[in-house]
Design a protein around this motif. Structure first.
Motif, short mmCIF file in Angstrom:
data_model
loop_
_atom_site.label_atom_id
_atom_site.label_comp_id
_atom_site.label_asym_id
_atom_site.label_seq_id
_atom_site.Cartn_x
_atom_site.Cartn_y
_atom_site.Cartn_z
N GLU A 52 -1.79 6.54 6.81
CA GLU A 52 -3.24 6.68 6.91
C GLU A 52 -3.89 6.02 5.71
O GLU A 52 -3.60 6.36 4.58
CB GLU A 52 -3.60 8.17 6.97
CG GLU A 52 -5.07 8.49 6.90
CD GLU A 52 -5.89 7.79 7.96
OE1 GLU A 52 -6.93 7.23 7.60
OE2 GLU A 52 -5.48 7.79 9.14
N ARG A 53 -4.79 5.08 5.98
CA ARG A 53 -5.40 4.31 4.89
C ARG A 53 -6.31 5.15 4.00
O ARG A 53 -6.56 4.78 2.87
CB ARG A 53 -6.14 3.10 5.44
CG ARG A 53 -7.38 3.41 6.21
CD ARG A 53 -8.15 2.16 6.63
NE ARG A 53 -9.47 2.50 7.07
CZ ARG A 53 -10.49 2.75 6.28
NH1 ARG A 53 -10.35 2.68 4.99
NH2 ARG A 53 -11.66 3.08 6.77
N THR A 54 -6.81 6.28 4.48
CA THR A 54 -7.71 7.10 3.67
C THR A 54 -6.96 8.14 2.83
O THR A 54 -7.59 8.92 2.12
CB THR A 54 -8.73 7.84 4.56
OG1 THR A 54 -8.04 8.76 5.39
CG2 THR A 54 -9.55 6.88 5.39
N ALA A 55 -5.65 8.15 2.87
CA ALA A 55 -4.88 9.18 2.16
C ALA A 55 -5.15 9.17 0.67
O ALA A 55 -5.32 10.23 0.05
CB ALA A 55 -3.39 9.01 2.44
N GLY A 56 -5.18 8.00 0.04
CA GLY A 56 -5.44 7.92 -1.40
C GLY A 56 -6.84 8.39 -1.75
O GLY A 56 -7.06 9.07 -2.76
N LYS A 57 -7.81 8.05 -0.92
CA LYS A 57 -9.19 8.48 -1.15
C LYS A 57 -9.32 9.99 -1.02
O LYS A 57 -9.99 10.64 -1.81
CB LYS A 57 -10.14 7.79 -0.16
CG LYS A 57 -10.24 6.30 -0.37
CD LYS A 57 -11.11 5.67 0.70
CE LYS A 57 -11.06 4.18 0.59
NZ LYS A 57 -12.30 3.58 0.17
N PHE A 58 -8.65 10.54 -0.01
CA PHE A 58 -8.71 11.98 0.18
C PHE A 58 -8.04 12.69 -1.00
O PHE A 58 -8.57 13.69 -1.51
CB PHE A 58 -8.04 12.38 1.50
CG PHE A 58 -8.16 13.83 1.81
CD1 PHE A 58 -9.40 14.39 2.08
CD2 PHE A 58 -7.05 14.65 1.81
CE1 PHE A 58 -9.53 15.75 2.35
CE2 PHE A 58 -7.17 16.00 2.09
CZ PHE A 58 -8.40 16.55 2.36
N SER A 59 -6.92 12.19 -1.44
CA SER A 59 -6.22 12.76 -2.59
C SER A 59 -7.09 12.72 -3.83
O SER A 59 -7.18 13.70 -4.58
CB SER A 59 -4.92 11.99 -2.82
OG SER A 59 -4.26 12.46 -3.96
N ARG A 60 -7.76 11.59 -4.06
CA ARG A 60 -8.63 11.46 -5.23
C ARG A 60 -9.78 12.45 -5.15
O ARG A 60 -10.13 13.08 -6.13
CB ARG A 60 -9.15 10.03 -5.32
CG ARG A 60 -10.17 9.77 -6.42
CD ARG A 60 -9.60 9.59 -7.81
NE ARG A 60 -8.68 8.50 -7.92
CZ ARG A 60 -9.00 7.23 -8.14
NH1 ARG A 60 -10.27 6.88 -8.27
NH2 ARG A 60 -8.07 6.32 -8.23
N TRP A 61 -10.40 12.57 -3.98
CA TRP A 61 -11.50 13.52 -3.86
C TRP A 61 -11.03 14.94 -4.12
O TRP A 61 -11.66 15.68 -4.89
CB TRP A 61 -12.16 13.48 -2.47
CG TRP A 61 -13.13 14.61 -2.33
CD1 TRP A 61 -14.40 14.66 -2.85
CD2 TRP A 61 -12.89 15.88 -1.73
NE1 TRP A 61 -14.97 15.88 -2.59
CE2 TRP A 61 -14.06 16.65 -1.90
CE3 TRP A 61 -11.80 16.45 -1.07
CZ2 TRP A 61 -14.17 17.95 -1.43
CZ3 TRP A 61 -11.92 17.74 -0.58
CH2 TRP A 61 -13.09 18.48 -0.76
N LEU A 62 -9.91 15.32 -3.54
CA LEU A 62 -9.43 16.69 -3.68
C LEU A 62 -9.10 16.99 -5.14
O LEU A 62 -9.43 18.07 -5.65
CB LEU A 62 -8.20 16.89 -2.79
CG LEU A 62 -7.83 18.31 -2.42
CD1 LEU A 62 -9.02 19.07 -1.86
CD2 LEU A 62 -6.71 18.32 -1.43
N SER A 63 -8.48 16.06 -5.82
CA SER A 63 -8.16 16.24 -7.23
C SER A 63 -9.44 16.35 -8.07
O SER A 63 -9.57 17.23 -8.92
CB SER A 63 -7.31 15.06 -7.71
OG SER A 63 -7.12 15.12 -9.09
N THR A 64 -10.39 15.45 -7.83
CA THR A 64 -11.66 15.49 -8.55
C THR A 64 -12.41 16.78 -8.29
O THR A 64 -12.92 17.43 -9.21
CB THR A 64 -12.54 14.28 -8.15
OG1 THR A 64 -11.82 13.08 -8.41
CG2 THR A 64 -13.85 14.27 -8.91
N TYR A 65 -12.43 17.17 -7.03
CA TYR A 65 -13.13 18.40 -6.66
C TYR A 65 -12.52 19.61 -7.35
O TYR A 65 -13.22 20.42 -7.96
CB TYR A 65 -13.11 18.57 -5.14
CG TYR A 65 -13.87 19.77 -4.67
CD1 TYR A 65 -15.26 19.74 -4.56
CD2 TYR A 65 -13.21 20.95 -4.33
CE1 TYR A 65 -15.97 20.84 -4.13
CE2 TYR A 65 -13.92 22.06 -3.91
CZ TYR A 65 -15.29 22.01 -3.81
OH TYR A 65 -15.99 23.11 -3.39
#
Length: 188
Positions: free
Chosen positions: A115-128
């Motif tokens: 899934e191409r959005t996996a890194g973006k989702f991971s970054r958001w979750l970590s930042t959040y």
């Protein structure tokens, strides 16, 4: 002779009438066959459409099954970070927790999502998890609830969930957006 002509003409008439009746019967049968063929064609088309829909749904379920382990691991990480922050842990401790407990084995799970959005989702979750307000029990419950909703949403429909995150990230991120950063959740 006249009688013979009448008999011949009568025979021709009977034969013609018989041929016309046979042709009429065959036309009726052909019409029935055509209607049956059209019905069979419509039935086959409907079956094909249902099969295609089932295949799409199976692919969605399969893709969700690939995303679920990665998302679950991210959720465990964010829950751990939120609870540590509630307990008063500082930023260094938080990064140590992420590095030691949660980062090992995360990359293979991310790759397995396909899934191409996996890194973006991971970054958001970590930042959040690192920056959201956790000053009260209700704030932590709200944060946990949002994380759970976003994780479930991302498993189900990554693109729609990332659009929701871009619209309402839940945290302030003043860092500049870097063009080559493929993991910045603020960029589609």
């Amino acid at each position: 002779m006249l009688l013979a002509g009448l008999i011949v003409n009568g025979g021709v008439f009977v034969a013609s009438a018989g041929a016309a009746a046979v042709a009429w019967w065959q036309a009726i049968e052909a019409s029935k066959s055509r209607d049956s063929a059209l019905a069979a064609q419509q039935s086959a088309l409907l079956a094909w459409q249902e099969g295609a829909s089932a295949l799409v749904r199976a692919n969605e379920i399969s893709a969700g099954a690939l995303r679920a382990p990665f998302a679950s691991r991210l959720q465990q990480m964010s829950n751990d970070v939120l609870s540590q922050r509630l307990g008063g842990a500082n930023a260094d401790t938080i990064f140590q927790i992420i590095g030691e407990r949660h980062t090992p084995g995360l990359s293979p799970l991310q790759l397995a999502t396909n899934e191409r959005t996996a890194g973006k989702f991971s970054r958001w979750l970590s930042t959040y998890a690192r920056t959201v307000d956790v000053s009260s029990p209700s704030a932590i419950m709200s944060a946990l609830s949002l994380v759970d909703a976003r994780v479930r949403g991302w498993i189900r429909d990554p693109e729609a969930t990332m659009a929701e995150i871009r619209d309402e990230p839940g945290v302030l991120n003043d860092l500049p957006i870097l063009d080559p950063d493929l993991h910045d959740y603020r960029v589609p």
